[in-house]
Scaffold this motif. Sequence first.
Motif, PDB file in Angstrom:
ATOM      1  N   LEU A 112      -9.040  10.729   7.755  1.00 20.27           N
ATOM      2  CA  LEU A 112      -7.663  11.117   8.060  1.00 20.27           C
ATOM      3  C   LEU A 112      -7.578  11.746   9.448  1.00 20.27           C
ATOM      4  O   LEU A 112      -8.463  12.496   9.851  1.00 20.27           O
ATOM      5  N   THR A 113      -6.508  11.406  10.178  1.00 23.98           N
ATOM      6  CA  THR A 113      -6.256  11.988  11.496  1.00 23.98           C
ATOM      7  C   THR A 113      -4.762  12.290  11.609  1.00 23.98           C
ATOM      8  O   THR A 113      -3.978  11.918  10.736  1.00 23.98           O
ATOM      9  N   GLU A 114      -4.374  12.891  12.705  1.00 26.12           N
ATOM     10  CA  GLU A 114      -2.951  13.147  12.966  1.00 26.12           C
ATOM     11  C   GLU A 114      -2.164  11.837  13.029  1.00 26.12           C
ATOM     12  O   GLU A 114      -0.975  11.810  12.739  1.00 26.12           O
ATOM     13  N   GLU A 115      -2.818  10.750  13.421  1.00 30.87           N
ATOM     14  CA  GLU A 115      -2.147   9.459  13.588  1.00 30.87           C
ATOM     15  C   GLU A 115      -2.055   8.654  12.297  1.00 30.87           C
ATOM     16  O   GLU A 115      -1.351   7.652  12.241  1.00 30.87           O
ATOM     17  N   THR A 116      -2.771   9.063  11.252  1.00 30.04           N
ATOM     18  CA  THR A 116      -2.756   8.325   9.999  1.00 30.04           C
ATOM     19  C   THR A 116      -1.391   8.472   9.324  1.00 30.04           C
ATOM     20  O   THR A 116      -0.898   9.581   9.168  1.00 30.04           O
ATOM     21  N   ALA A 138      -6.023  18.885   3.420  1.00 34.75           N
ATOM     22  CA  ALA A 138      -5.741  17.705   4.250  1.00 34.75           C
ATOM     23  C   ALA A 138      -4.239  17.438   4.313  1.00 34.75           C
ATOM     24  O   ALA A 138      -3.705  17.127   5.384  1.00 34.75           O
ATOM     25  N   CYS A 139      -3.564  17.567   3.191  1.00 33.78           N
ATOM     26  CA  CYS A 139      -2.110  17.339   3.169  1.00 33.78           C
ATOM     27  C   CYS A 139      -1.391  18.355   4.061  1.00 33.78           C
ATOM     28  O   CYS A 139      -0.483  17.990   4.813  1.00 33.78           O
ATOM     29  N   LYS A 141      -2.731  20.030   6.608  1.00 29.31           N
ATOM     30  CA  LYS A 141      -3.157  19.815   8.007  1.00 29.31           C
ATOM     31  C   LYS A 141      -2.449  18.617   8.636  1.00 29.31           C
ATOM     32  O   LYS A 141      -2.038  18.664   9.787  1.00 29.31           O
ATOM     33  N   TYR A 142      -2.303  17.530   7.873  1.00 29.30           N
ATOM     34  CA  TYR A 142      -1.760  16.284   8.429  1.00 29.30           C
ATOM     35  C   TYR A 142      -0.320  16.002   7.979  1.00 29.30           C
ATOM     36  O   TYR A 142       0.182  14.903   8.205  1.00 29.30           O
ATOM     37  N   HIS A 143       0.310  16.962   7.349  1.00 28.30           N
ATOM     38  CA  HIS A 143       1.718  16.846   6.926  1.00 28.30           C
ATOM     39  C   HIS A 143       1.932  15.621   6.030  1.00 28.30           C
ATOM     40  O   HIS A 143       2.799  14.793   6.276  1.00 28.30           O
ATOM     41  N   ILE A 144       1.130  15.556   4.985  1.00 28.14           N
ATOM     42  CA  ILE A 144       1.154  14.442   4.046  1.00 28.14           C
ATOM     43  C   ILE A 144       1.859  14.880   2.765  1.00 28.14           C
ATOM     44  O   ILE A 144       1.626  15.980   2.265  1.00 28.14           O
TER      45      ILE A 144
END
Length: 189
Positions: A112-116, A138-139, A141-144
């Motif tokens: 997972l990355t910022e671009e995912t 992760a959610c 951190k990456y706004h999921i």
Amino acid sequence: MRKIAILFPGIRYSVECPLLYFGGKLMKKLGYEVVGLNYDVKDTKLDPEKFFDKAKKQIEKKIKKLDLQPDDQVVFVEKSVGTVLGLWVERKISAKVYHVVLTPVRATMSYLTEETNVCYMVMGSEDEFLKPEKMKEACDKYHIQGEILEGLGHRLEDRNDPVRSLEILSHILQNMEQGVCEATSGTGC
């Protein structure tokens, strides 16, 4: 522009199992061409690295045959180890990919990355392959849009109550549809 959904199964969770079977039906309802992958890896007791190496070689050939283009709208519906394979494939193609991540595993987090672009991520609180707090981190951190379903394991089913399992499946499909529609700004619906 072509709309295509690709189903990435788990090791012992094929595209004929409920989350992927009905996930594929949902994507078809939304206007996507649906392609289900399978991995011809005989020994499922291989260590994960050997499994991934064998599966990656097979998938790379299958994905290449699909001839995905940069303007295609692509959704990967991924289950378990399929989440790792889907995120890995995204790095190999030029099309923009949206991910539906069903029961991620530890290795998923490292891809997972910022671009995912993850439309929706879900796991059970009793999943043996990933600690819920890791997915939550992760959610955040990456706004999921992520969801942890209480009392459920890796299959996201109630082993003792088939009616409840169907209710859970319906809930997941509704969130999947909402996630895909929102992530694609309505063009995926």
